[in-house]
Design a protein around this motif. Structure first.
Motif, PDB file in Angstrom:
ATOM      1  N   LEU A  13     -19.309 -13.021  43.382  1.00 52.10           N
ATOM      2  CA  LEU A  13     -20.389 -13.862  43.911  1.00 52.10           C
ATOM      3  C   LEU A  13     -21.065 -14.674  42.803  1.00 52.10           C
ATOM      4  N   GLY A  14     -20.659 -14.461  41.557  1.00 55.36           N
ATOM      5  CA  GLY A  14     -21.204 -15.228  40.433  1.00 55.36           C
ATOM      6  C   GLY A  14     -22.551 -14.748  39.949  1.00 55.36           C
ATOM      7  N   LYS A  15     -22.821 -13.457  40.042  1.00 55.52           N
ATOM      8  CA  LYS A  15     -24.133 -12.926  39.681  1.00 55.52           C
ATOM      9  C   LYS A  15     -24.084 -12.185  38.340  1.00 55.52           C
ATOM     10  N   ALA A  16     -23.888 -12.937  37.254  1.00 55.12           N
ATOM     11  CA  ALA A  16     -23.880 -12.349  35.912  1.00 55.12           C
ATOM     12  C   ALA A  16     -24.730 -13.198  34.986  1.00 55.12           C
ATOM     13  N   SER A  17     -25.309 -12.545  33.984  1.00 49.02           N
ATOM     14  CA  SER A  17     -26.152 -13.246  33.017  1.00 49.02           C
ATOM     15  C   SER A  17     -25.830 -12.741  31.614  1.00 49.02           C
ATOM     16  N   PHE A  18     -25.638 -13.684  30.672  1.00 47.53           N
ATOM     17  CA  PHE A  18     -25.304 -13.349  29.297  1.00 47.53           C
ATOM     18  C   PHE A  18     -26.511 -13.311  28.378  1.00 47.53           C
ATOM     19  N   LYS A  65      -8.994  -6.379  13.507  1.00 43.71           N
ATOM     20  CA  LYS A  65      -9.401  -7.663  12.929  1.00 43.71           C
ATOM     21  C   LYS A  65     -10.885  -7.920  13.158  1.00 43.71           C
ATOM     22  N   LEU A  66     -11.324  -7.721  14.399  1.00 43.64           N
ATOM     23  CA  LEU A  66     -12.729  -7.974  14.734  1.00 43.64           C
ATOM     24  C   LEU A  66     -13.663  -7.020  13.994  1.00 43.64           C
ATOM     25  N   GLU A  67     -13.269  -5.760  13.918  1.00 45.72           N
ATOM     26  CA  GLU A  67     -14.128  -4.788  13.238  1.00 45.72           C
ATOM     27  C   GLU A  67     -14.231  -5.105  11.749  1.00 45.72           C
ATOM     28  N   ALA A  68     -13.125  -5.538  11.142  1.00 45.08           N
ATOM     29  CA  ALA A  68     -13.152  -5.903   9.728  1.00 45.08           C
ATOM     30  C   ALA A  68     -14.069  -7.099   9.493  1.00 45.08           C
ATOM     31  N   LYS A  69     -14.004  -8.097  10.374  1.00 51.91           N
ATOM     32  CA  LYS A  69     -14.854  -9.286  10.215  1.00 51.91           C
ATOM     33  C   LYS A  69     -16.324  -8.934  10.361  1.00 51.91           C
ATOM     34  N   THR A  70     -16.650  -8.109  11.351  1.00 50.30           N
ATOM     35  CA  THR A  70     -18.060  -7.804  11.601  1.00 50.30           C
ATOM     36  C   THR A  70     -18.667  -6.959  10.494  1.00 50.30           C
ATOM     37  N   THR A  71     -17.906  -6.029   9.941  1.00 48.68           N
ATOM     38  CA  THR A  71     -18.470  -5.177   8.892  1.00 48.68           C
ATOM     39  C   THR A  71     -18.472  -5.883   7.546  1.00 48.68           C
ATOM     40  N   GLU A  72     -17.437  -6.673   7.270  1.00 50.03           N
ATOM     41  CA  GLU A  72     -17.275  -7.278   5.957  1.00 50.03           C
ATOM     42  C   GLU A  72     -18.192  -8.480   5.745  1.00 50.03           C
ATOM     43  N   LYS A  73     -18.197  -9.419   6.652  1.00 47.32           N
ATOM     44  CA  LYS A  73     -18.852 -10.694   6.408  1.00 47.32           C
ATOM     45  C   LYS A  73     -20.159 -10.894   7.171  1.00 47.32           C
ATOM     46  N   GLY A  74     -20.576  -9.918   7.944  1.00 46.18           N
ATOM     47  CA  GLY A  74     -21.848 -10.045   8.635  1.00 46.18           C
ATOM     48  C   GLY A  74     -21.822 -10.886   9.889  1.00 46.18           C
ATOM     49  N   TYR A  75     -20.651 -11.048  10.486  1.00 49.51           N
ATOM     50  CA  TYR A  75     -20.559 -11.766  11.749  1.00 49.51           C
ATOM     51  C   TYR A  75     -20.956 -10.839  12.887  1.00 49.51           C
ATOM     52  N   SER A  76     -21.262 -11.426  14.039  1.00 52.88           N
ATOM     53  CA  SER A  76     -21.488 -10.627  15.234  1.00 52.88           C
ATOM     54  C   SER A  76     -20.615 -11.185  16.355  1.00 52.88           C
ATOM     55  N   ILE A  77     -20.279 -10.330  17.298  1.00 50.90           N
ATOM     56  CA  ILE A  77     -19.397 -10.714  18.400  1.00 50.90           C
ATOM     57  C   ILE A  77     -20.270 -10.944  19.620  1.00 50.90           C
ATOM     58  N   ILE A  78     -20.106 -12.115  20.238  1.00 49.32           N
ATOM     59  CA  ILE A  78     -20.892 -12.450  21.420  1.00 49.32           C
ATOM     60  C   ILE A  78     -19.969 -12.865  22.558  1.00 49.32           C
ATOM     61  N   PRO A  79     -20.322 -12.526  23.796  1.00 50.81           N
ATOM     62  CA  PRO A  79     -19.522 -12.976  24.937  1.00 50.81           C
ATOM     63  C   PRO A  79     -19.806 -14.441  25.246  1.00 50.81           C
ATOM     64  N   LEU A  80     -18.757 -15.203  25.550  1.00 51.13           N
ATOM     65  CA  LEU A  80     -18.900 -16.625  25.835  1.00 51.13           C
ATOM     66  C   LEU A  80     -18.792 -16.931  27.317  1.00 51.13           C
ATOM     67  N   LYS A  81     -17.801 -16.340  27.997  1.00 54.83           N
ATOM     68  CA  LYS A  81     -17.683 -16.562  29.437  1.00 54.83           C
ATOM     69  C   LYS A  81     -16.873 -15.445  30.073  1.00 54.83           C
ATOM     70  N   ILE A  82     -17.085 -15.261  31.366  1.00 49.87           N
ATOM     71  CA  ILE A  82     -16.313 -14.319  32.174  1.00 49.87           C
ATOM     72  C   ILE A  82     -15.554 -15.145  33.192  1.00 49.87           C
ATOM     73  N   PHE A  83     -14.262 -14.843  33.347  1.00 48.95           N
ATOM     74  CA  PHE A  83     -13.473 -15.595  34.313  1.00 48.95           C
ATOM     75  C   PHE A  83     -12.520 -14.671  35.052  1.00 48.95           C
ATOM     76  N   LEU A  84     -12.056 -15.131  36.208  1.00 43.93           N
ATOM     77  CA  LEU A  84     -11.158 -14.394  37.073  1.00 43.93           C
ATOM     78  C   LEU A  84      -9.747 -14.937  36.883  1.00 43.93           C
ATOM     79  N   THR A  85      -8.784 -14.062  36.618  1.00 40.66           N
ATOM     80  CA  THR A  85      -7.407 -14.495  36.429  1.00 40.66           C
ATOM     81  C   THR A  85      -6.711 -14.643  37.781  1.00 40.66           C
ATOM     82  N   GLU A  86      -5.500 -15.173  37.752  1.00 41.35           N
ATOM     83  CA  GLU A  86      -4.726 -15.330  38.987  1.00 41.35           C
ATOM     84  C   GLU A  86      -4.363 -13.985  39.600  1.00 41.35           C
ATOM     85  N   LYS A  87      -4.271 -12.952  38.764  1.00 42.19           N
ATOM     86  CA  LYS A  87      -3.937 -11.612  39.239  1.00 42.19           C
ATOM     87  C   LYS A  87      -5.135 -10.882  39.832  1.00 42.19           C
ATOM     88  N   GLY A  88      -6.313 -11.482  39.732  1.00 34.36           N
ATOM     89  CA  GLY A  88      -7.514 -10.863  40.279  1.00 34.36           C
ATOM     90  C   GLY A  88      -8.248  -9.994  39.277  1.00 34.36           C
TER      91      GLY A  88
END
Length: 124
Positions: A13-18, A65-88
């Motif tokens: 129904l499209g009811k998500a907030s980031f 890879k992601l864990e190494a980047k976040t611990t080593e260089k001070g990056y953070s991981i953020i969600p950009l979008k949620i989408f539905l695939t053809e498989k559901g």
């Protein structure tokens, strides 16, 4: 993402907030925190918790890879979008982000204040 039944119905129904959501690691597994998925309106007592931590499913290589980047260089991981695939299946696109330095923050605050003053003065 690992989701329950009412979460999937609510996402359809499209009811998500980031707002203010981010990803973090626990024991080598990636979780997303503060992702708000509204309660399903037709759900019963089995409705889900709206702001629970949800596990993200990734390959081991991607996780390393992601864990190494976040611990080593001070990056953070953020969600950009949620989408539905053809498989559901619902998938989440994530990105690496780096926070602003203090002097960058000062500049943006100055710009925001000057824009606000101009709008007040000229009534735009």
């Amino acid at each position: 993402m690992v989701l329950t039944g009412t979460e999937i119905k609510s996402l359809r129904l499209g009811k998500a907030s980031f707002n203010d959501s981010y990803c973090f690691f626990i024991n080598g597994e990636l979780f997303v925190k503060s992702l708000h998925i509204a309660e399903y309106s037709f759900g019963s007592y089995n409705n889900h918790d709206t702001v629970r931590e949800r596990k993200l499913l990734l390959n081991k290589n991607e996780l390393r890879k992601l864990e190494a980047k976040t611990t080593e260089k001070g990056y953070s991981i953020i969600p950009l979008k949620i989408f539905l695939t053809e498989k559901g299946l619902f998938k989440m696109e994530i990105g690496l982000g780096k926070g602003k330095k203090i002097f960058d923050k000062r500049e943006t605050i100055k710009e925001r204040d000057t824009e606000r003053d101009i709008k007040r003065k000229y009534g735009i």
